[in-house]
Write a protein that holds these residues in place. Sequence first.
Motif, PDB file in Angstrom:
ATOM      1  N   ARG A  20      30.692 -91.882   8.645  1.00 26.37           N
ATOM      2  CA  ARG A  20      32.490 -93.100   8.117  1.00 26.37           C
ATOM      3  C   ARG A  20      31.620 -92.981   7.043  1.00 26.37           C
ATOM      4  O   ARG A  20      33.598 -92.590   6.521  1.00 26.37           O
ATOM      5  N   ALA A  21      31.086 -92.535   6.470  1.00 23.90           N
ATOM      6  CA  ALA A  21      31.244 -93.237   4.850  1.00 23.90           C
ATOM      7  C   ALA A  21      31.526 -92.480   4.439  1.00 23.90           C
ATOM      8  O   ALA A  21      32.621 -92.394   2.430  1.00 23.90           O
ATOM      9  N   LEU A  22      31.223 -91.417   4.283  1.00 20.60           N
ATOM     10  CA  LEU A  22      31.450 -89.983   3.794  1.00 20.60           C
ATOM     11  C   LEU A  22      33.014 -89.719   3.983  1.00 20.60           C
ATOM     12  O   LEU A  22      33.977 -89.529   2.840  1.00 20.60           O
ATOM     13  N   THR A  23      33.465 -90.198   5.638  1.00 16.68           N
ATOM     14  CA  THR A  23      35.881 -90.137   5.658  1.00 16.68           C
ATOM     15  C   THR A  23      36.199 -90.922   4.541  1.00 16.68           C
ATOM     16  O   THR A  23      36.957 -90.412   4.621  1.00 16.68           O
ATOM     17  N   VAL A  24      35.179 -92.093   4.585  1.00 17.78           N
ATOM     18  CA  VAL A  24      36.437 -93.257   4.057  1.00 17.78           C
ATOM     19  C   VAL A  24      36.411 -92.455   2.033  1.00 17.78           C
ATOM     20  O   VAL A  24      36.960 -93.009   1.323  1.00 17.78           O
ATOM     21  N   GLU A  26      36.116 -89.868   1.033  1.00 23.26           N
ATOM     22  CA  GLU A  26      37.228 -88.442   1.114  1.00 23.26           C
ATOM     23  C   GLU A  26      39.068 -88.153   0.936  1.00 23.26           C
ATOM     24  O   GLU A  26      39.765 -88.121   0.862  1.00 23.26           O
ATOM     25  N   ARG A  27      39.011 -89.818   2.026  1.00 22.94           N
ATOM     26  CA  ARG A  27      40.231 -90.648   2.607  1.00 22.94           C
ATOM     27  C   ARG A  27      41.066 -91.053   1.164  1.00 22.94           C
ATOM     28  O   ARG A  27      41.940 -91.039   0.590  1.00 22.94           O
ATOM     29  N   LEU A  28      40.166 -92.082   0.466  1.00 23.44           N
ATOM     30  CA  LEU A  28      40.301 -92.827  -0.497  1.00 23.44           C
ATOM     31  C   LEU A  28      40.738 -91.703  -1.970  1.00 23.44           C
ATOM     32  O   LEU A  28      41.883 -91.566  -3.016  1.00 23.44           O
ATOM     33  N   VAL A  29      39.791 -90.686  -2.126  1.00 20.86           N
ATOM     34  CA  VAL A  29      40.226 -89.588  -3.055  1.00 20.86           C
ATOM     35  C   VAL A  29      41.034 -88.723  -3.009  1.00 20.86           C
ATOM     36  O   VAL A  29      42.379 -88.733  -3.580  1.00 20.86           O
ATOM     37  N   ALA A  30      41.497 -88.800  -1.420  1.00 22.05           N
ATOM     38  CA  ALA A  30      42.679 -87.870  -1.005  1.00 22.05           C
ATOM     39  C   ALA A  30      44.494 -88.834  -1.465  1.00 22.05           C
ATOM     40  O   ALA A  30      45.010 -87.874  -1.347  1.00 22.05           O
TER      41      ALA A  30
END
Length: 275
Positions: A20-24, A26-30
């Motif tokens: 979940r942390a990595l998903t967050v 990745e979404r912030l960067v994208a």
Amino acid sequence: MAMPEQVGAADRAPSPAVDRALTVIERLVAADEELTLTALAKATDIPLATCASIVYTLERRGYAARRVVGRSHFWHPTLRLYGLASQLVRKVDPSSVAQPEMRALADELEMPVHIGVLDGASVVYVAKAATAGFIQFDTYPGKVSPFNLTALGRAIAAYLPEGELEALLPRLVPGRGPAAGDSSEAAFRKLLDDVRSRGYAVEDEEEQAEVACVAAPFFDAQGQVAGSVGVTGFARDLRGKRRKSAAAGVLRLAAEVSRRLGCPSGALPAMKLIS
């Protein structure tokens, strides 16, 4: 009973918290703009309270920041992530050994030249020698693409050990370009046979309309494939004699990168001469 350190990677349960942390991140960067906590939770399909805990932790560690407008908080990633990536690139970056040659080839072909490395099932562009002109391709250091949809990735995959290749095959991604073909494992293996037979890879309007690329692999001091060099251009400009010139150029550059990385000349695969 096996001790924790004796358990193989395939037997270890994934961590939902880390996922979940990595998903967050990745979404912030994208994201093209800052995101409210509600929007971020919705975009990642993570419960609001959990998402809040993650972004507050990222803020405390310096990886995220927020802009407060009234009662709304807008979140964005910080350049600390870039700092981490820069450290990693410096450690594994083979591009610095051939910057003048990349520039010379880009000028010769009038097309941008790239170096890519494999990261999981993706190719990461780690260097680029751009050409002057109004039209610029959407390729840049840090860009990530599916390994099977780029000449850079195909050039690497063709020379991977069988075990590493087998692990990648279930992760093939269908192309969306007008010339996209069969994305089955059998078809991809046949494509890699073609790469090995001539020593370089081609991608022609399979990932994106009107864009093509040609790439060749380079090898490290152990004779293992370490990455690839490639050129990108309009599909109409990478056919016939110009494709032959591009192939000859990337083969020459790949051989030079291999030499500077310490690859024994006898460890290089036989490359078909481009006439």
